[in-house]
Design an enzyme around this catalytic site. Structure first.
Site: not given
Length: 295
Positions: A33, A145
């Site tokens: 990632r 979030d």
């Protein structure tokens, strides 16, 4: 390649900034990632990236790094037993209390770890259907979030039309728009939903939250599973400060508060109320389920 020493540095950095514990088994995942960020920044090694991301002036890149490691799996009306509980027990009690003048008609809900918005929009559909603003109800859903990337998607309120299968037909027709022309093949959250949901970036690992007031419902589902014992306990302590005396706290289906706090007790699978409010949520006699969301 991400070496063991570099991985341990990122483990500590991510834990310090987000409270997320990456086990050794996540090394390959992290390498995959972060590789794209190295390429985009023109850096040659993970050591170079670590030095870059830890510089004070590169706070924006730290946010991007945390975006990269965030796992965002969600769907509309996920874990339908939670929505049945609201429809069959909680909302009827609110309506009765309001009718008797024992409560006002204001509802506040917090979706902590809202991902791409399916959870807060599902809650908005349910609440708007039963507690209509036309009847004087005021609904506010705060959706937060860690990931800026998923919040952008949530604010856009656009999904492939195939996702419509997750939404009960009555809600789909009342609250969702079918895309046309350039948005063909998509569906979009309608104006009624957008009017009650507000999205903000928030790190649950921060010492204090930029959130005010209290909430009747707090959803923090499938978020704390990424925290270790210490950061989970600290986060729960902060979140529960925002819960009203008769409020409910929701976890994901594989989570539990057992051993973490004595402030609340379970009243339904993965749903918790304050000790003094437990008896309030005994199922009322003669309760009948009507039009509940389907799983």
């Amino acid at each position: 390649m991400l070496g063991d020493r570099e991985f341990s540095l990122f483990q500590e950095l991510i834990y310090r900034h987000a409270g997320i514990h990456l086990s050794d088994a996540k090394k390959a995942l992290l390498e995959g990632r972060l590789t794209r960020r190295l390429r985009e920044l023109g850096l040659r090694s993970f050591t170079d990236y670590y030095r870059y991301v830890t510089q004070e002036e590169h706070e924006e890149e730290r946010v991007r790094m945390l975006d990269c490691i965030s796992t965002n799996e969600t769907r509309f009306f996920r874990e339908p037993s939670h929505f049945r509980l609201l429809e069959e027990q909680v909302i009827p009690r609110w309506l009765a209390q309001a009718s008797a003048g024992r409560r006002d008609k204001r509802l506040r809900v917090w979706s902590a770890g809202c991902s791409t918005g399916e959870e807060p929009y599902s809650l908005a559909m349910l609440l708007l259907d039963h507690c209509s603003p036309s009847q004087g109800w005021e609904i506010e859903i705060v959706a937060t979030d860690l990931s800026s990337r998923v919040l952008e998607q949530a604010r856009a309120g656009l999904w492939p039309i195939q996702r419509a299968e997750e939404i009960p037909k009555c809600y789909l027709e009342a609250f969702m728009l079918k895309g046309v022309r350039s948005q063909a093949g998509l569906m979009k959250a309608g104006a009624a939903l957008r009017s009650v949901v507000r999205f903000h970036r928030l790190n649950l690992n921060d010492e204090a939250y930029p959130v005010s007031g209290s909430f009747e419902l707090i959803f923090c589902r499938n978020v704390l599973i990424y925290f270790d014992t210490r950061s989970k306990a600290a986060t729960l302590k902060k979140l529960l400060r925002y819960l009203t005396p008769e409020g409910l706290f929701f976890l994901g289906h594989a989570e539990s508060l057992s051993g973490f706090t004595d402030e609340v007790r379970g009243i339904h699978p993965t749903v918790y109320a304050r000790r003094q409010a437990q008896s309030v949520y005994a199922p009322p006699e003669g309760t009948k389920r009507v039009g509940s969301p389907v799983g």
